[in-house]
Scaffold this motif. Sequence first.
Motif, short mmCIF file in Angstrom:
data_model
loop_
_atom_site.label_atom_id
_atom_site.label_comp_id
_atom_site.label_asym_id
_atom_site.label_seq_id
_atom_site.Cartn_x
_atom_site.Cartn_y
_atom_site.Cartn_z
N SER A 228 0.06 12.92 -16.25
CA SER A 228 -1.30 13.16 -16.75
C SER A 228 -1.31 13.34 -18.26
CB SER A 228 -1.90 14.39 -16.06
OG SER A 228 -1.98 14.19 -14.66
N VAL A 256 -0.78 16.42 -9.92
CA VAL A 256 0.39 15.75 -9.35
C VAL A 256 1.64 16.47 -9.81
CG1 VAL A 256 -0.69 13.47 -9.18
CG2 VAL A 256 0.48 14.13 -11.29
N ILE A 259 7.42 13.97 -12.39
CA ILE A 259 8.43 13.02 -11.92
C ILE A 259 9.63 13.10 -12.84
CG2 ILE A 259 6.66 11.48 -10.98
CD1 ILE A 259 7.27 9.62 -13.37
N VAL A 291 -4.72 8.84 -11.74
CA VAL A 291 -3.44 9.44 -11.37
C VAL A 291 -3.67 10.31 -10.15
CG1 VAL A 291 -1.57 11.00 -12.05
CG2 VAL A 291 -2.55 9.40 -13.72
N SER A 292 -2.89 10.10 -9.10
CA SER A 292 -3.06 10.87 -7.87
C SER A 292 -1.76 10.88 -7.08
CB SER A 292 -4.19 10.29 -7.02
OG SER A 292 -3.86 8.97 -6.58
N PRO A 293 -1.57 11.88 -6.23
CA PRO A 293 -0.39 11.88 -5.35
C PRO A 293 -0.61 10.95 -4.17
CG PRO A 293 -1.70 13.85 -4.98
CD PRO A 293 -2.37 13.11 -6.11
N ASP A 300 7.08 10.79 -1.02
CA ASP A 300 6.02 11.23 -1.92
C ASP A 300 6.11 10.47 -3.23
OD1 ASP A 300 4.99 13.15 -0.15
OD2 ASP A 300 6.53 14.60 -0.75
N TRP A 301 4.94 9.99 -3.69
CA TRP A 301 4.86 9.20 -4.92
C TRP A 301 3.76 9.76 -5.82
CZ3 TRP A 301 8.31 5.03 -5.15
CH2 TRP A 301 8.86 4.62 -3.94
N VAL A 302 3.89 9.44 -7.11
CA VAL A 302 2.79 9.62 -8.06
C VAL A 302 2.23 8.23 -8.34
CG1 VAL A 302 2.14 10.26 -10.40
CG2 VAL A 302 3.67 11.73 -9.09
N TYR A 372 3.71 2.95 -8.65
CA TYR A 372 4.17 4.05 -7.80
C TYR A 372 5.53 4.53 -8.30
CZ TYR A 372 0.43 2.79 -4.56
OH TYR A 372 -0.80 2.56 -4.00
N VAL A 375 8.52 10.98 -6.69
CA VAL A 375 8.50 12.37 -7.17
C VAL A 375 9.92 12.88 -7.31
CG1 VAL A 375 7.81 14.72 -6.60
CG2 VAL A 375 6.23 12.82 -6.18
#
Length: 378
Positions: A228, A256, A259, A291-293, A300-302, A372, A375
């Motif tokens: 972010s 989020v 990473i 930007v979102s999870p 799990d990805w950002v 993608y 995390v």
Amino acid sequence: MNSILYRIMGLMFLLIMGTVLLLTYLANEQMNFHFQQYLLAYHMNNGGRDVVVYITRDGQSVIIGRPEQDFLSSMHESLIGVGAFISLIGLLTSYALARSITVPLRKLSMATEEIKKGNFDQKVEVESRGEVGQLAQAFNRMSAALAENTRLRQRLLADIAHELKTPLAVIQGNLEGMLEGVVANDKEQLGSLYEETTHLNKLIHDLRDLSLAEAGQLQLDKEPVDISLIVTRALHMLEPLAEEKKIRLESRLAPVPPIFGDSRRINQVLYNLLANALRYTPENGLITVTVSPERRREQDWVMLAVADTGSGIAPADLPCIFNHFYRADTARDRKSGGTGIGLAIVKQLVGVHGGFVEVKSEVGSGSTFYVYLPVKET
């Protein structure tokens, strides 16, 4: 019998058959010995004529009549004939089984030698569905991949030469004109030369990053990265350019987790996507960064998405959009359409971080590029 397993079983069967024949032969010898003992006892008790005297293995004499002698001779001849026939069949069968394995392997070996010489377009016939056939199919896939990679490499070299030729020709022409006094040696002309050298320098750096990333040798300085924060800074830096083109920039930043990656390379990914969006978005357009999870592939990805309201990408161009020097709009030149390797760099930089990219587009409605990033460290 396509499988090597069954071929080995066939050879083992032949070995067992030979053992059985040997045992049969030994058993026949024992039966012959006991038959001789029987005849000896019979003639000793009953006498007889027309007999033949044999010396047995233990030194005793055996009296065998002509009928018994003919019977034993015919049995021996039959056993010898059957043994020879079965041995011949076993030899031919073993040869056929061995040949069915060695001939395809010999063809594979010859094709491999051709590849060693640089002839990558090699293909061997798949004659079975067993292990050898699977090996031939794998070889054909490898050969096709090598031929395709060679073609792409040659095309890449040609594209690089073409891209470098234009700015070098411009610089050389202007310098020659200055030396001959045809072109004015003023600030404006020097600024044009500086612009060309800047473009050339950027192209060379991009090619270097791309080649290192594709070879898996790009060094990353990994650390916890706040996506972010990178998005906020990038939008702030590009806001004057967007305002100049009358394009609105918006962000939708959900909370989020950080990473583990190289912040400079991730920033490069975002800048390339935003530059691409600014290039193809018309006046009064909108570019949205999200930007979102996300939870995909049991991980799990950002998710980082860059959406624009441009002209969109044709379905035929979508599979090639991440290729080197590919431009969906062939009417654009290298200045209005970029170098053509920005999206290729995006794909490679995301890949070295353990992530992947996707694109969705509709002609007339704009495009959205999805990045993608994992995390957890990969």
